[in-house]
Scaffold this motif. Structure first.
Motif, short mmCIF file in Angstrom:
data_model
loop_
_atom_site.label_atom_id
_atom_site.label_comp_id
_atom_site.label_asym_id
_atom_site.label_seq_id
_atom_site.Cartn_x
_atom_site.Cartn_y
_atom_site.Cartn_z
N VAL A 65 0.86 -1.19 0.00
CA VAL A 65 0.00 0.00 0.00
C VAL A 65 0.89 1.24 0.00
CG1 VAL A 65 -1.78 1.30 1.22
CG2 VAL A 65 -1.84 -1.21 1.21
N THR A 66 0.62 2.14 -0.92
CA THR A 66 1.36 3.40 -1.02
C THR A 66 0.37 4.55 -1.16
OG1 THR A 66 1.55 3.17 -3.42
CG2 THR A 66 3.38 2.32 -2.09
N VAL A 67 0.86 5.77 -0.88
CA VAL A 67 0.02 6.97 -0.99
C VAL A 67 0.77 8.01 -1.83
CG1 VAL A 67 -1.28 8.76 0.22
CG2 VAL A 67 -0.96 6.51 1.29
N GLU A 68 0.10 8.53 -2.83
CA GLU A 68 0.69 9.54 -3.70
C GLU A 68 0.12 10.93 -3.38
OE1 GLU A 68 -0.10 8.31 -7.68
OE2 GLU A 68 1.49 6.78 -7.69
N LEU A 80 1.44 0.63 10.30
CA LEU A 80 0.17 0.85 10.99
C LEU A 80 -0.97 1.11 10.00
CD1 LEU A 80 1.25 3.16 13.95
CD2 LEU A 80 0.78 0.70 14.01
N MET A 81 -0.61 1.30 8.71
CA MET A 81 -1.59 1.63 7.68
C MET A 81 -2.39 2.86 8.11
SD MET A 81 -1.44 -0.52 5.11
CE MET A 81 -3.07 -0.75 4.41
N GLN A 82 -1.66 3.94 8.31
CA GLN A 82 -2.29 5.14 8.84
C GLN A 82 -1.66 6.40 8.25
OE1 GLN A 82 -1.58 6.56 13.06
NE2 GLN A 82 -3.69 5.79 13.30
N LEU A 83 -2.52 7.38 7.93
CA LEU A 83 -2.08 8.73 7.60
C LEU A 83 -2.09 9.55 8.89
CD1 LEU A 83 -4.17 9.39 4.36
CD2 LEU A 83 -1.71 8.99 4.47
N TYR A 84 -1.08 10.39 9.09
CA TYR A 84 -1.03 11.18 10.32
C TYR A 84 -0.26 12.47 10.07
CZ TYR A 84 3.80 9.64 10.84
OH TYR A 84 5.14 9.42 10.64
N GLY A 85 -0.46 13.44 10.96
CA GLY A 85 0.25 14.70 10.87
C GLY A 85 -0.54 15.83 11.52
N THR A 86 0.05 17.02 11.52
CA THR A 86 -0.60 18.20 12.09
C THR A 86 -0.49 19.34 11.09
OG1 THR A 86 0.00 17.53 14.34
CG2 THR A 86 -0.67 19.83 14.01
N HIS A 96 -5.52 16.67 -2.45
CA HIS A 96 -5.99 15.46 -3.14
C HIS A 96 -4.91 14.37 -3.06
CE1 HIS A 96 -9.53 17.49 -4.77
NE2 HIS A 96 -8.74 18.52 -4.99
N LEU A 97 -5.29 13.23 -2.54
CA LEU A 97 -4.38 12.10 -2.37
C LEU A 97 -4.91 10.88 -3.13
CD1 LEU A 97 -4.02 14.00 0.19
CD2 LEU A 97 -3.23 11.95 1.38
N THR A 98 -3.99 9.99 -3.53
CA THR A 98 -4.36 8.72 -4.15
C THR A 98 -3.71 7.59 -3.37
OG1 THR A 98 -4.54 9.72 -6.35
CG2 THR A 98 -4.32 7.33 -6.24
N ILE A 99 -4.52 6.66 -2.87
CA ILE A 99 -4.02 5.48 -2.15
C ILE A 99 -4.02 4.32 -3.13
CG2 ILE A 99 -4.35 3.98 -0.16
CD1 ILE A 99 -6.11 6.19 1.06
N ILE A 112 -8.94 10.30 -2.37
CA ILE A 112 -9.59 11.02 -1.27
C ILE A 112 -9.11 12.48 -1.30
CG2 ILE A 112 -9.80 8.98 0.18
CD1 ILE A 112 -7.40 10.06 1.81
N SER A 113 -9.83 13.35 -0.64
CA SER A 113 -9.40 14.73 -0.47
C SER A 113 -9.45 15.09 1.01
CB SER A 113 -10.29 15.70 -1.27
OG SER A 113 -11.60 15.73 -0.76
N LEU A 114 -8.39 15.72 1.48
CA LEU A 114 -8.34 16.18 2.86
C LEU A 114 -8.70 17.66 2.87
CD1 LEU A 114 -5.01 14.54 4.10
CD2 LEU A 114 -7.34 13.63 4.19
N GLN A 115 -9.79 18.00 3.54
CA GLN A 115 -10.27 19.38 3.63
C GLN A 115 -9.77 19.97 4.95
OE1 GLN A 115 -11.91 21.00 1.33
NE2 GLN A 115 -13.05 19.56 0.05
N VAL A 116 -8.75 20.80 4.86
CA VAL A 116 -8.16 21.37 6.06
C VAL A 116 -8.79 22.73 6.35
CG1 VAL A 116 -6.04 22.11 7.19
CG2 VAL A 116 -5.99 20.18 5.59
N SER A 117 -9.43 22.84 7.49
CA SER A 117 -10.06 24.09 7.92
C SER A 117 -9.33 24.61 9.16
CB SER A 117 -11.54 23.87 8.26
OG SER A 117 -12.23 23.31 7.16
#
Length: 454
Positions: A65-68, A80-86, A96-99, A112-117
């Protein structure tokens, strides 16, 4: 190339495609994404973010599994098969990410798209902006108070500095200010409410309802022209001849103001130009009194202040050095001359909280209908070669941010009311210090609030 040669080239390609299908592993089931689901996923700035990735392979193949397209703030742990961060404040927006899940024989994708507010409140945003601009650009500013009302009606307030000239008492949200010409937006609202009630028409002549003896072109001037500063009426408050004699200690009657306007030439024929006129708005206040048959103080209270739910706002027709205003932020000039000279052009006192509530009520249709609000925003001033001005309303497009409202300056007080239609947010700021960099604070707050609600 002839047709026979084309077919000789195409046939091998078709045969290879057919063989690929025929020899594909009929027993392999490609990876299946269980989570995350497709679509936007929320994240907050300055808040820890975690997102589990679950992929199933019923053939028990070893998955890679990779993430672009990972943004700099976001990391992927393949164990851990996990996305993380601050995410930081500069990371706000859409990412916009592609797994990819690869079982060695087939690759499946999940976009998927991460909507950061923003992860902090508008209160914190406003506080930080006010403090930063104050320290950087206006360190000598005596004090300022600001309020923001969002689309949901939620109020946020921030104050900086002191409430008195000697800088002894801290300023707080309950301190009131002379909002000066921001009063014109209140006055215009009052007049348009009377129009909606059928008590007058905007294109009625002023003379249809009241007489101003000797007023140049007095029989031609319309109510709409007075509201938009296109009536050509003199401006007594900005005329040097007005401040003569014992002007700091006297009171003015309507006859005094009428006579001042009558003995001076019109700036132009009504409807043929634009010239800001406090006198024109003074006349609109007298018009409201004439139509409603009561003092302007009561007209404002019953038609505007109470319907908007304002509790710290009043029309000042009484204050002087002996009769002071409760909780007025003091700059040493607050009672320089009696407000009977100003009238409906600028004699309202209020807090930024109440001014912002008024703006919210106005632009959310609680005081006027849609047709009246549209009329207020028609740029009649610019059409006549002047400022961008509607009916009691200034129209701005600074920094590409459309906002509408009014400014005010009187006896060392400065105020502004701004409504941002695209963000659906109302901002009010007041100070009791006529600092030359006042607009650094105004523009700083404007940009910060627009960014927060973008």
């Amino acid at each position: 190339m002839n047709r026979k040669m084309k077919w000789q080239m195409i046939v091998p390609v078709l045969l290879l495609a057919a063989l690929a299908v025929a020899f594909a592993d009929p027993f392999n089931t490609p990876p299946i994404f269980l989570s995350p689901a497709e679509g936007p996923i929320a994240a907050l700035t300055e808040k820890s973010f975690e997102l589990d990735i679950e992929v199933e392979d019923i053939d028990n193949d070893i998955l890679k599994v990779t993430v672009e397209n990972l943004p700099a703030w976001c990391h992927f742990d393949p164990y851990l098969m996990q996305l993380y961060g601050t995410p930081g404040r500069s990371d706000r927006g859409e990412h916009h990410l592609t797994i990819k899940a690869d079982d060695g024989r087939e690759v499946r994708h999940r976009k998927i798209s991460l909507q950061v507010s923003y992860g902090h409140s508008i209160q914190q945003q406003l506080q930080e902006t006010m403090q930063d601009v104050w320290k950087t650009d206006l360190p000598q500013l005596r004090g300022a108070s600001a309020a923001v009302v969002g689309a949901d009606g939620q109020l946020s307030t921030v104050t900086i500095g002191h409430s008195d000239a000697e800088k002894r008492e801290a300023l707080d949200a309950s301190h009131r200010f002379r909002v000066a010409s921001v009063s014109k937006l209140f006055t215009a609202t009052l007049i348009l409410r009377l129009a909606e009630q059928g008590r007058l028409g905007l294109d009625d002549r002023l003379a249809d309802h009241m007489q101003v003896p000797g007023l140049p072109f007095g029989e031609e001037i319309t109510i709409r022209q007075l509201l938009s500063h296109t009536a050509g009426v003199i401006d007594h408050l900005n005329h040097p001849s007005f401040y003569r004699g014992d002007w700091k200690h006297r009171k003015w009657s309507e006859r005094d103001i009428y006579r001042f306007a009558a003995v001076r030439k019109a700036r132009f024929r009504p409807g043929e130009g634009y010239a800001y006129s406090n006198t024109g708005y003074y006349l609109l206040g007298k018009l409201a009194e004439k139509i409603l048959g009561k003092p302007l103080k009561e007209c404002f209270a019953e038609e505007v202040f109470q319907p908007a739910g304002l509790v710290q706002t009043e029309y000042d027709d009484y204050s002087d050095r002996r009769h002071r205003i409760d909780s007025l932020a003091d700059n040493g000039r607050g009672y320089e001359y009696h407000q009977s000279a100003v009238g409906a052009a600028g004699a309202i006192i209020s807090t930024p909280s109440d001014v912002a509530r008024f703006g919210h009520a106005l632009f959310h249709g609680q005081l006027l209908g849609e047709r009246s609000l549209k009329a207020m925003q028609q740029d009649l001033g610019f059409e006549k070669g002047g400022d961008h001005y509607g009916l009691g309303m200034r129209l701005w497009d600074d920094y590409g941010i459309r906002h509408i409202g009014h400014t005010g300056a009187l006896m060392g007080y400065r105020s502004i009311l701004m409504y941002l239609p695209e963000q659906d947010v109302t901002v009010a700021i007041s100070t009791h210090h006529s600092h030359r960099r006042w607009y650094n604070l105004v523009n700083g707050v404007l940009l910060s609030v627009a960014d927060y609600y973008e």
